[in-house]
Scaffold this active site. Structure first.
Site, PDB file in Angstrom:
ATOM      1  N   ARG A  47       2.450  -0.962  -3.259  1.00  0.00           N
ATOM      2  CA  ARG A  47       2.868  -0.119  -2.127  1.00  0.00           C
ATOM      3  C   ARG A  47       2.762  -0.896  -0.832  1.00  0.00           C
ATOM      4  O   ARG A  47       1.759  -1.550  -0.573  1.00  0.00           O
ATOM      5  CB  ARG A  47       1.958   1.115  -2.047  1.00  0.00           C
ATOM      6  CG  ARG A  47       2.571   2.325  -2.685  1.00  0.00           C
ATOM      7  CD  ARG A  47       1.638   3.485  -2.657  1.00  0.00           C
ATOM      8  NE  ARG A  47       1.346   3.953  -1.312  1.00  0.00           N
ATOM      9  CZ  ARG A  47       0.846   5.156  -1.049  1.00  0.00           C
ATOM     10  NH1 ARG A  47       0.594   5.990  -2.040  1.00  0.00           N
ATOM     11  NH2 ARG A  47       0.590   5.520   0.175  1.00  0.00           N
ATOM     12  N   ARG A  58      -4.968   3.867   8.073  1.00  0.00           N
ATOM     13  CA  ARG A  58      -4.712   5.166   7.413  1.00  0.00           C
ATOM     14  C   ARG A  58      -5.996   5.981   7.320  1.00  0.00           C
ATOM     15  O   ARG A  58      -5.983   7.203   7.486  1.00  0.00           O
ATOM     16  CB  ARG A  58      -4.098   4.944   6.028  1.00  0.00           C
ATOM     17  CG  ARG A  58      -2.623   4.569   6.145  1.00  0.00           C
ATOM     18  CD  ARG A  58      -2.084   3.910   4.898  1.00  0.00           C
ATOM     19  NE  ARG A  58      -2.089   4.781   3.753  1.00  0.00           N
ATOM     20  CZ  ARG A  58      -2.217   4.360   2.496  1.00  0.00           C
ATOM     21  NH1 ARG A  58      -2.375   3.077   2.236  1.00  0.00           N
ATOM     22  NH2 ARG A  58      -2.189   5.220   1.511  1.00  0.00           N
ATOM     23  N   LYS A  81      -5.523  11.857  -4.897  1.00  0.00           N
ATOM     24  CA  LYS A  81      -4.761  13.102  -4.733  1.00  0.00           C
ATOM     25  C   LYS A  81      -3.484  13.121  -5.578  1.00  0.00           C
ATOM     26  O   LYS A  81      -3.206  14.106  -6.230  1.00  0.00           O
ATOM     27  CB  LYS A  81      -4.338  13.299  -3.273  1.00  0.00           C
ATOM     28  CG  LYS A  81      -5.398  13.773  -2.338  1.00  0.00           C
ATOM     29  CD  LYS A  81      -4.799  14.293  -1.030  1.00  0.00           C
ATOM     30  CE  LYS A  81      -3.838  13.320  -0.350  1.00  0.00           C
ATOM     31  NZ  LYS A  81      -4.444  12.050   0.082  1.00  0.00           N
ATOM     32  N   ARG A 105      -1.267  17.751   7.263  1.00  0.00           N
ATOM     33  CA  ARG A 105      -2.167  16.671   7.648  1.00  0.00           C
ATOM     34  C   ARG A 105      -2.558  16.743   9.118  1.00  0.00           C
ATOM     35  O   ARG A 105      -3.366  15.926   9.564  1.00  0.00           O
ATOM     36  CB  ARG A 105      -1.472  15.328   7.415  1.00  0.00           C
ATOM     37  CG  ARG A 105      -1.787  14.686   6.068  1.00  0.00           C
ATOM     38  CD  ARG A 105      -0.906  13.455   5.957  1.00  0.00           C
ATOM     39  NE  ARG A 105      -1.468  12.383   5.214  1.00  0.00           N
ATOM     40  CZ  ARG A 105      -0.998  11.964   4.022  1.00  0.00           C
ATOM     41  NH1 ARG A 105      -0.003  12.585   3.434  1.00  0.00           N
ATOM     42  NH2 ARG A 105      -1.516  10.920   3.443  1.00  0.00           N
ATOM     43  N   ARG A 118      -4.931  -0.352  -6.224  1.00  0.00           N
ATOM     44  CA  ARG A 118      -3.602   0.241  -6.362  1.00  0.00           C
ATOM     45  C   ARG A 118      -2.541  -0.725  -5.814  1.00  0.00           C
ATOM     46  O   ARG A 118      -1.452  -0.837  -6.366  1.00  0.00           O
ATOM     47  CB  ARG A 118      -3.541   1.563  -5.600  1.00  0.00           C
ATOM     48  CG  ARG A 118      -2.207   2.264  -5.698  1.00  0.00           C
ATOM     49  CD  ARG A 118      -2.258   3.674  -5.149  1.00  0.00           C
ATOM     50  NE  ARG A 118      -2.420   3.704  -3.711  1.00  0.00           N
ATOM     51  CZ  ARG A 118      -2.637   4.815  -3.000  1.00  0.00           C
ATOM     52  NH1 ARG A 118      -2.765   5.977  -3.614  1.00  0.00           N
ATOM     53  NH2 ARG A 118      -2.753   4.775  -1.705  1.00  0.00           N
TER      54      ARG A 118
END
Ligand code: AMP
Length: 187
Positions: A133, A144, A13, A88, A127
């Protein structure tokens, strides 16, 4: 153009939102990026959000809604925007409806970026290695994805019933996915 980009964590996204928004000359507004900036600057908002983010949970709706309301009131969002990672929850859908109706505007489209769970986990682990992160570790990734299924996946049906939804396959080269998204938005 007033657009929402919907999709599970790891679907691409963030990358796609920036590309599509650039192509349409509108700002990409990422609630995740705004929260991360606030965390890194140590603002009161960042302090509030950090614990939720690190656990893979959603920041409470009233906090997120107030932040988005402020952001949408800025001048650059007047001609349009692409929301990345908001709404969300069903509560956020209602809050966004209220913000738009106050402005006398409406959404043009909600684009869903799809990808299967194995692919998502794979991408987020990659990632993690690249960006570091703090919420890209295996336990938090699983949480998540579960939170997305429980709280955000139902939004697909809500916007589908409103006739606003288009779904785009998020699998493939970055350029190809951008092209698919642009075609879905134009179409
Ligand atoms: P993202 O970069 O979009 O994956 O967002 C990272 C984290 O920020 C999420 O896991 C949540 O903790 C928080 N967050 C981002 N957007 C929202 C939202 N719309 N509602 C609640 N929490 C959010």
């Amino acid at each position: 153009m007033r657009l929402i980009l919907l999709g599970p964590p790891g679907a691409g996204k963030g990358t796609q939102a920036k590309r599509v928004a650039d192509g349409l000359s509108i700002p990409a507004i990422s609630t995740g990026d705004i929260f991360r900036w606030n965390v890194s600057e140590g603002t009161p908002l960042g302090t509030k959000a950090k614990g939720y983010m690190d656990a893979g949970e959603y920041v409470p709706d009233h906090v997120t809604n107030a932040m988005v309301k402020d952001r949408l009131a800025q001048d650059d969002a007047a001609p349009g925007f692409l929301l990345d990672g908001y709404p969300r929850t069903q509560e956020q859908v209602g809050a966004l409806d209220a913000m738009l109706s106050e402005q006398g505007t409406t959404l043009d489209k909600v684009v869903e970026l799809t990808a299967d769970r194995d692919e998502l986990v794979d991408r987020m682990l990659k990632r993690a290695a690249l960006e570091g992160r703090s919420d890209d570790n295996p336990e938090v990734i699983a949480r998540r994805l579960d939170v997305y299924d429980e709280q955000t996946a139902p939004l697909v049906a809500i916007y589908g019933e409103r006739g606003l939804l288009v779904s785009v396959d998020g699998l493939g080269k970055v350029d190809e996915v951008t092209e698919r998204l642009m075609a879905a938005i134009r179409g």
